[in-house]
Design a protein around this motif. Structure first.
Motif, PDB file in Angstrom:
ATOM      1  N   ALA A 104       0.966  -1.052  -0.038  1.00 52.60           N
ATOM      2  CA  ALA A 104       0.028   0.173   0.054  1.00 52.60           C
ATOM      3  C   ALA A 104       0.752   1.247   0.071  1.00 52.60           C
ATOM      4  O   ALA A 104       2.200   1.299   0.311  1.00 52.60           O
ATOM      5  CB  ALA A 104      -0.852   0.019   1.222  1.00 52.60           C
ATOM      6  N   GLY A 105       0.330   2.499  -0.374  1.00 51.71           N
ATOM      7  CA  GLY A 105       1.094   3.563  -0.327  1.00 51.71           C
ATOM      8  C   GLY A 105       1.875   4.014  -1.436  1.00 51.71           C
ATOM      9  O   GLY A 105       2.651   5.147  -1.568  1.00 51.71           O
ATOM     10  N   THR A 106       1.856   3.103  -2.701  1.00 57.93           N
ATOM     11  CA  THR A 106       2.803   3.467  -3.651  1.00 57.93           C
ATOM     12  C   THR A 106       2.519   4.576  -4.559  1.00 57.93           C
ATOM     13  O   THR A 106       3.179   5.341  -5.150  1.00 57.93           O
ATOM     14  CB  THR A 106       2.770   2.075  -4.563  1.00 57.93           C
ATOM     15  N   GLY A 107       0.949   4.821  -4.695  1.00 54.37           N
ATOM     16  CA  GLY A 107       0.438   5.954  -5.542  1.00 54.37           C
ATOM     17  C   GLY A 107       0.343   7.238  -4.618  1.00 54.37           C
ATOM     18  O   GLY A 107      -0.305   8.052  -5.238  1.00 54.37           O
ATOM     19  N   ASP A 108       0.448   7.124  -3.635  1.00 51.90           N
ATOM     20  CA  ASP A 108       0.226   8.254  -2.508  1.00 51.90           C
ATOM     21  C   ASP A 108       1.548   9.098  -2.472  1.00 51.90           C
ATOM     22  O   ASP A 108       2.582   8.583  -2.077  1.00 51.90           O
ATOM     23  CB  ASP A 108      -0.385   7.668  -1.122  1.00 51.90           C
ATOM     24  N   PHE A 109       1.301  10.395  -2.426  1.00 56.44           N
ATOM     25  CA  PHE A 109       2.452  11.451  -2.345  1.00 56.44           C
ATOM     26  C   PHE A 109       2.678  11.233  -0.866  1.00 56.44           C
ATOM     27  O   PHE A 109       3.992  11.231  -0.512  1.00 56.44           O
ATOM     28  CB  PHE A 109       1.861  12.793  -2.762  1.00 56.44           C
ATOM     29  N   PHE A 110       1.973  11.459   0.087  1.00 53.17           N
ATOM     30  CA  PHE A 110       2.288  11.347   1.674  1.00 53.17           C
ATOM     31  C   PHE A 110       2.451  10.039   1.755  1.00 53.17           C
ATOM     32  O   PHE A 110       1.570   9.278   1.391  1.00 53.17           O
ATOM     33  CB  PHE A 110       1.398  12.128   2.248  1.00 53.17           C
ATOM     34  N   GLY A 111       3.236   9.581   2.896  1.00 50.95           N
ATOM     35  CA  GLY A 111       3.227   8.636   3.729  1.00 50.95           C
ATOM     36  C   GLY A 111       4.390   7.532   2.893  1.00 50.95           C
ATOM     37  O   GLY A 111       4.813   7.630   1.987  1.00 50.95           O
ATOM     38  N   PRO A 112       4.501   6.435   3.868  1.00 50.47           N
ATOM     39  CA  PRO A 112       5.389   5.478   3.411  1.00 50.47           C
ATOM     40  C   PRO A 112       4.825   4.478   2.320  1.00 50.47           C
ATOM     41  O   PRO A 112       3.608   4.522   1.773  1.00 50.47           O
ATOM     42  CB  PRO A 112       5.688   4.530   4.580  1.00 50.47           C
ATOM     43  N   ILE A 113       5.775   3.599   1.985  1.00 50.49           N
ATOM     44  CA  ILE A 113       5.185   2.210   1.265  1.00 50.49           C
ATOM     45  C   ILE A 113       5.009   1.230   2.428  1.00 50.49           C
ATOM     46  O   ILE A 113       6.070   0.948   3.333  1.00 50.49           O
ATOM     47  CB  ILE A 113       6.166   1.780   0.114  1.00 50.49           C
ATOM     48  N   LEU A 160       5.083  -7.613   8.053  1.00 51.69           N
ATOM     49  CA  LEU A 160       4.790  -6.218   7.788  1.00 51.69           C
ATOM     50  C   LEU A 160       5.765  -5.272   7.860  1.00 51.69           C
ATOM     51  O   LEU A 160       6.574  -5.074   8.705  1.00 51.69           O
ATOM     52  CB  LEU A 160       3.670  -5.662   8.687  1.00 51.69           C
ATOM     53  N   LEU A 161       6.243  -4.638   6.584  1.00 48.15           N
ATOM     54  CA  LEU A 161       7.452  -3.794   6.457  1.00 48.15           C
ATOM     55  C   LEU A 161       6.792  -2.366   6.156  1.00 48.15           C
ATOM     56  O   LEU A 161       5.759  -2.219   5.390  1.00 48.15           O
ATOM     57  CB  LEU A 161       8.349  -4.250   5.444  1.00 48.15           C
ATOM     58  N   LYS A 162       7.647  -1.075   6.298  1.00 45.01           N
ATOM     59  CA  LYS A 162       7.299  -0.092   6.247  1.00 45.01           C
ATOM     60  C   LYS A 162       8.513   0.629   5.516  1.00 45.01           C
ATOM     61  O   LYS A 162       9.703   0.509   6.452  1.00 45.01           O
ATOM     62  CB  LYS A 162       6.890   0.642   7.651  1.00 45.01           C
ATOM     63  N   LEU A 163       8.757   0.978   4.542  1.00 44.98           N
ATOM     64  CA  LEU A 163       9.604   1.988   3.920  1.00 44.98           C
ATOM     65  C   LEU A 163       9.297   3.511   4.209  1.00 44.98           C
ATOM     66  O   LEU A 163       8.435   3.892   3.552  1.00 44.98           O
ATOM     67  CB  LEU A 163       9.801   1.675   2.522  1.00 44.98           C
ATOM     68  N   ASN A 164       9.896   4.048   5.294  1.00 41.07           N
ATOM     69  CA  ASN A 164       9.701   5.367   5.690  1.00 41.07           C
ATOM     70  C   ASN A 164      10.070   6.520   4.381  1.00 41.07           C
ATOM     71  O   ASN A 164      10.955   6.032   3.521  1.00 41.07           O
ATOM     72  CB  ASN A 164      10.203   5.874   6.885  1.00 41.07           C
ATOM     73  N   ASN A 165       9.599   7.796   4.579  1.00 38.80           N
ATOM     74  CA  ASN A 165       9.923   8.602   3.466  1.00 38.80           C
ATOM     75  C   ASN A 165      11.276   8.970   3.263  1.00 38.80           C
ATOM     76  O   ASN A 165      11.801   9.101   2.012  1.00 38.80           O
ATOM     77  CB  ASN A 165       8.898   9.758   3.452  1.00 38.80           C
ATOM     78  N   LYS A 166      11.869   9.069   4.278  1.00 40.82           N
ATOM     79  CA  LYS A 166      13.314   9.338   4.038  1.00 40.82           C
ATOM     80  C   LYS A 166      14.218   8.199   3.305  1.00 40.82           C
ATOM     81  O   LYS A 166      15.080   8.806   2.485  1.00 40.82           O
ATOM     82  CB  LYS A 166      13.856   9.652   5.611  1.00 40.82           C
ATOM     83  N   LYS A 167      13.955   7.250   3.837  1.00 45.94           N
ATOM     84  CA  LYS A 167      14.791   6.134   3.170  1.00 45.94           C
ATOM     85  C   LYS A 167      14.278   5.921   1.649  1.00 45.94           C
ATOM     86  O   LYS A 167      15.014   5.825   0.805  1.00 45.94           O
ATOM     87  CB  LYS A 167      14.430   4.749   3.931  1.00 45.94           C
ATOM     88  N   GLY A 179       9.558   0.329  -8.546  1.00 45.13           N
ATOM     89  CA  GLY A 179       9.523  -1.181  -8.688  1.00 45.13           C
ATOM     90  C   GLY A 179      10.551  -2.020  -8.101  1.00 45.13           C
ATOM     91  O   GLY A 179      10.135  -2.847  -7.499  1.00 45.13           O
ATOM     92  N   LYS A 180      11.701  -1.308  -7.913  1.00 44.82           N
ATOM     93  CA  LYS A 180      12.745  -1.960  -7.230  1.00 44.82           C
ATOM     94  C   LYS A 180      12.692  -2.161  -5.842  1.00 44.82           C
ATOM     95  O   LYS A 180      12.861  -3.020  -5.074  1.00 44.82           O
ATOM     96  CB  LYS A 180      14.221  -1.417  -7.629  1.00 44.82           C
ATOM     97  N   MET A 181      12.024  -0.890  -5.484  1.00 42.41           N
ATOM     98  CA  MET A 181      11.798  -0.766  -3.977  1.00 42.41           C
ATOM     99  C   MET A 181      10.845  -1.782  -3.497  1.00 42.41           C
ATOM    100  O   MET A 181      10.735  -2.529  -2.629  1.00 42.41           O
ATOM    101  CB  MET A 181      11.256   0.496  -3.706  1.00 42.41           C
ATOM    102  N   LYS A 182       9.568  -1.767  -4.225  1.00 42.51           N
ATOM    103  CA  LYS A 182       8.598  -2.790  -3.954  1.00 42.51           C
ATOM    104  C   LYS A 182       9.166  -4.134  -4.081  1.00 42.51           C
ATOM    105  O   LYS A 182       8.783  -5.001  -3.164  1.00 42.51           O
ATOM    106  CB  LYS A 182       7.476  -2.580  -5.121  1.00 42.51           C
ATOM    107  N   THR A 183       9.890  -4.422  -5.142  1.00 44.76           N
ATOM    108  CA  THR A 183      10.369  -5.811  -5.221  1.00 44.76           C
ATOM    109  C   THR A 183      11.129  -6.376  -4.049  1.00 44.76           C
ATOM    110  O   THR A 183      10.933  -7.350  -3.322  1.00 44.76           O
ATOM    111  CB  THR A 183      11.517  -5.995  -6.505  1.00 44.76           C
ATOM    112  N   MET A 184      12.172  -5.364  -3.280  1.00 43.31           N
ATOM    113  CA  MET A 184      12.824  -5.806  -2.362  1.00 43.31           C
ATOM    114  C   MET A 184      12.045  -5.796  -1.152  1.00 43.31           C
ATOM    115  O   MET A 184      12.428  -6.757  -0.271  1.00 43.31           O
ATOM    116  CB  MET A 184      14.276  -4.692  -2.165  1.00 43.31           C
TER     117      MET A 184
END
Ligand code: MN
Length: 312
Positions: A104-113, A160-167, A179-184
């Motif tokens: 979730a969150g891949t199409g959202d400007f705000f917030g993590p994936i 459950l993993l969260k990729l924060n915005n900074k990272k 795509g690469k972020m989602k893959t990993m």
């Protein structure tokens, strides 16, 4: 008892009728073209093209004839155009003990994936379906909360993993595509899940497809990883697999929570998605905290950033 439903054409049903001639039942329900019984399941084919396989092991029998019927309102053509690859899940997977992952969150400007992976035993499927587990896009935030409670209460194994915005922004700047972020993230979530449930193993793993499997594998390779065993890819997998649907619910819930946290911490409206109201919200963040703030709470490479600057 499990069940597989196929939607088949007239020719296939004719073929099936002669194939099962020796096992056919004398009594057929109204509207049926034929009914038969094998050692593994009973088969009922209807004039409408709907074919039901029911019994202790209907999957193998059903698999000889086709893939499961598509949910209402989806065109078969659309599905087949985007699924021309060899890692399509076999029909039996959806009713067996399997793992699924979604984000979730891949199409959202705000917030993590956020990415979740879930393992469901075949005997948990009926209960979860009954409880209302389905594609999180068709659920309200309130319903999602309730379902997360159920999933946790049932002690269903998940990661459950969260990729924060900074990272996220760092990776993006270093040349990673989304795509690469989602893959990993999917890969890591599934690795963690497999570790959690070991020595148990899923009959298969289904990833809600966001890129062709070759592209996914190319990304893995670039980071020295390889695809786990028995991994399948399918678009709209959350409509077919309760494991993927459960993952979509967990990922969505975590994303919504992260968005609430950002709104609370900034004291500003933080809308989901990417639209003109998101542009305005981004402009408000810049106005209040300066543009550097976006790095902590948004995916800054989105065109929203430049649109927000123009609004200042
Ligand atoms: Mn998805």
């Amino acid at each position: 008892m499990s069940q597989v439903v196929l939607q088949l054409n007239k020719q296939t049903i004719q073929k099936m009728k002669s194939h099962y001639a020796k096992q056919s039942k004398a009594k057929i329900p109204p509207g049926a073209a034929f009914a038969a019984k094998t050692d593994d399941c009973s088969i009922t084919a209807y004039q409408s093209g709907k074919v039901l396989f029911q019994g202790k092991n209907p999957h193998q029998e059903a698999e000889r004839w086709g893939k499961p019927a598509h949910p209402k309102g989806e065109s078969n053509q659309k599905q087949s155009a985007s699924s021309q690859h060899s890692k399509q899940p076999p029909a039996w997977l959806f009713t067996s003990s399997h793992a699924g992952s979604d984000e979730a969150g891949t199409g959202d400007f705000f917030g993590p994936i956020t990415v979740a992976a879930v393992y469901l035993k075949h005997d948990q499927l009926a209960y979860l379906k009954e409880a209302g587990v389905k594609d999180s896009k068709h659920l309200s935030d309130q319903q999602i909360k309730q379902l997360v409670k159920k999933i946790v209460h049932m002690k269903i194994p998940y990661t459950l993993l969260k990729l924060n915005n900074k990272k996220y922004n760092e990776l993006q700047a270093s040349g990673w595509t989304q795509g690469k972020m989602k893959t990993m993230l999917h890969h890591r979530a599934l690795d963690g899940l497999l570790e959690k449930i070991a020595p148990d193993r899923p009959d298969g793993i289904l990833i809600d497809q966001f890129s062709q499997p070759e592209v996914y594998q190319k990304h893995l390779k670039s980071e020295g990883k390889t695809l786990q065993e028995d991994v399948y890819f399918m678009t709209k997998a959350e409509s077919y697999s309760l494991a993927v649907a459960s993952a979509s619910i967990l990922a969505r819930s975590s994303f919504v929570k992260a968005m609430d946290d950002i709104a609370e911490a900034t004291g500003l409206p933080i809308p989901k998605g990417a639209s003109s109201s998101v542009d305005q919200a981004a402009a408000q963040v810049i106005e209040t905290y300066g543009e550097a703030k976006l790095d902590e709470i948004a995916k800054t490479h989105f065109s929203t950033t430049s649109k927000a600057r123009k609004l200042l």
